[in-house]
Write an enzyme that holds these catalytic residues in place. Structure first.
Site, PDB file in Angstrom:
ATOM      1  N   LYS A 195     135.996 118.506  58.772  1.00 53.12           N
ATOM      2  CA  LYS A 195     134.796 118.439  57.909  1.00 53.12           C
ATOM      3  C   LYS A 195     135.112 118.698  56.435  1.00 53.12           C
ATOM      4  CE  LYS A 195     131.249 118.606  61.322  1.00 53.12           C
ATOM      5  NZ  LYS A 195     130.329 119.385  62.132  1.00 53.12           N
ATOM      6  N   ARG A 219     134.284 121.802  69.060  1.00 52.53           N
ATOM      7  CA  ARG A 219     134.165 120.336  69.099  1.00 52.53           C
ATOM      8  C   ARG A 219     135.144 119.766  68.081  1.00 52.53           C
ATOM      9  NH1 ARG A 219     131.517 116.430  66.288  1.00 52.53           N
ATOM     10  NH2 ARG A 219     130.590 114.716  67.439  1.00 52.53           N
TER      11      ARG A 219
HETATM   12  N1  PMM Z   1     129.102 117.358  64.062  1.00 51.13           N
HETATM   13  C1  PMM Z   1     129.026 116.021  63.991  1.00 51.13           C
HETATM   14  C2  PMM Z   1     128.373 115.282  64.996  1.00 51.13           C
HETATM   15  N2  PMM Z   1     127.818 115.915  66.059  1.00 51.13           N
HETATM   16  N3  PMM Z   1     127.357 117.903  67.231  1.00 51.13           N
HETATM   17  C3  PMM Z   1     127.409 119.234  67.301  1.00 51.13           C
HETATM   18  N4  PMM Z   1     126.862 119.881  68.366  1.00 51.13           N
HETATM   19  N5  PMM Z   1     128.018 119.995  66.355  1.00 51.13           N
HETATM   20  C4  PMM Z   1     128.594 119.435  65.252  1.00 51.13           C
HETATM   21  O1  PMM Z   1     129.114 120.174  64.399  1.00 51.13           O
HETATM   22  C5  PMM Z   1     128.546 118.012  65.126  1.00 51.13           C
HETATM   23  C6  PMM Z   1     127.907 117.266  66.154  1.00 51.13           C
HETATM   24  C7  PMM Z   1     129.625 115.314  62.821  1.00 51.13           C
HETATM   25  O2  PMM Z   1     130.989 115.183  62.963  1.00 51.13           O
HETATM   26  P1  PMM Z   1     131.697 113.822  63.480  1.00 51.13           P
HETATM   27  O3  PMM Z   1     131.106 112.692  62.648  1.00 51.13           O
HETATM   28  O4  PMM Z   1     133.140 113.999  63.261  1.00 51.13           O
HETATM   29  O5  PMM Z   1     131.342 113.645  64.924  1.00 51.13           O
END
Ligand code: PMM
Length: 284
Positions: free
Chosen positions: A228, A263
């Site tokens: 991020k 995650r």
């Molecule tokens: N971050 C992203 C997308 N979905 N879901 C949860 N539960 N927590 C997060 O921090 C989160 C998420 C954005 O990141 P990405 O685009 O790399 O998936």
């Protein structure tokens, strides 16, 4: 606050064993525009291959999503999300025995993904649409409820809090209570501070510094720091794929703070980080 006591979370269609500590969720974004891996896995065969690879590297869950939520992103219609995620979810569910979560806030997408074999709902709007809560209760699946200020389209425009840690914790506690009111048991509710979702660098750092306050709620906690922007700000790494070591620091801290799931994109590396941190934290 009463903690979820059992180390194994079991539900009709899945199982997660937290007895060694923190587990790793691998990210599978089937989108053209996610900030970190957009466009890489739009091709269904490539996406499935990557999902299998992450499972082989030790992911405990694969999180499939068909809508980018990067700052400024516009919503993707449910029919398009379904077109992207259902074949991949189905193919993965047939081949691997770890749970698949669906990253969506659209109830139609959630329903279609559950039918295809997903067994966890990951909702960045914390079940704002009560039909999501009803679906989770009826299907007896775990839910991840994330905090976000604003929407992806607007969230990074001057986010403001008087006390970010307390406000995020209180929001998640209230959403936890609300979900329980719909009949979802506490052990199936995960809370997530939503790193980067309507937060400045300072807000993200305060939340990561105070993860113990979320863990103390008694809900299991999930955190998504991987690749991020806050890592880029701290390290000067502009390319998200270069933020691996920054992410490793955040992941180790999460595991040490008692977070149940991280995650991440870089599953193989982060599984090692978590294994070492879990082992250190277990010594007495
Ligand atoms: N971050 C992203 C997308 N979905 N879901 C949860 N539960 N927590 C997060 O921090 C989160 C998420 C954005 O990141 P990405 O685009 O790399 O998936």
């Amino acid at each position: 606050m009463e903690a979820v006591s059992n180390a194994v979370l079991q539900w009709p269609r899945g199982r997660l064993d937290f007895s060694c500590g923190c587990l790793v969720m691998g990210i599978l974004n089937v989108t053209p525009d996610s900030f970190s891996d957009g466009g890489q896995f739009l091709d269904a065969d490539k996406a499935v291959k990557h999902g299998l690879e992450m499972a082989g590297q030790g992911a405990a869950i694969i999180d499939v999503g068909g809508e980018s939520t990067r700052p400024g992103a516009q919503p993707v219609p449910p029919a398009e999300q379904i077109r992207r995620v259902v074949p991949i979810t189905g193919a993965l569910a047939e081949t691997i025995d770890i749970p698949i979560s669906i990253d969506t806030h659209d109830v139609e997408v959630a329903r279609a993904a559950l039918m295809a074999g997903a067994s966890i709902l990951n909702d960045i709007t914390a079940l704002s649409d009560q039909r999501m809560a009803e679906l989770a209760a009826q299907q007896q699946v775990p839910v991840i409820q994330m905090h976000m200020q604003g929407t992806p389209a607007t969230m990074q425009v001057e986010p403001h809090y008087d006390d970010v840690v307390t406000e995020v914790r209180d929001f998640l506690l209230a959403r936890g209570e609300r979900a329980r009111g719909f009949g979802i048991p506490k052990e199936r509710i995960f809370i997530d501070p939503g790193i980067g979702f309507g937060k400045t660098l300072h807000h993200n750092l305060l939340l990561l510094r105070n993860l113990d306050k979320l863990v103390a709620t008694g809900y299991r906690v999930l955190v998504g720091p991987s690749r991020k922007a806050f890592l880029g700000k701290l390290t000067g790494k502009e390319n998200p794929a270069d933020r691996l070591f920054g992410a490793a620091a955040a992941v180790a801290l999460c595991a040490a703070a008692g977070v149940s799931i991280v995650r991440v994109h870089d599953v193989g590396e982060m599984v090692d980080v978590v294994k070492v941190t879990n082992a250190i934290m277990k010594q007495s």
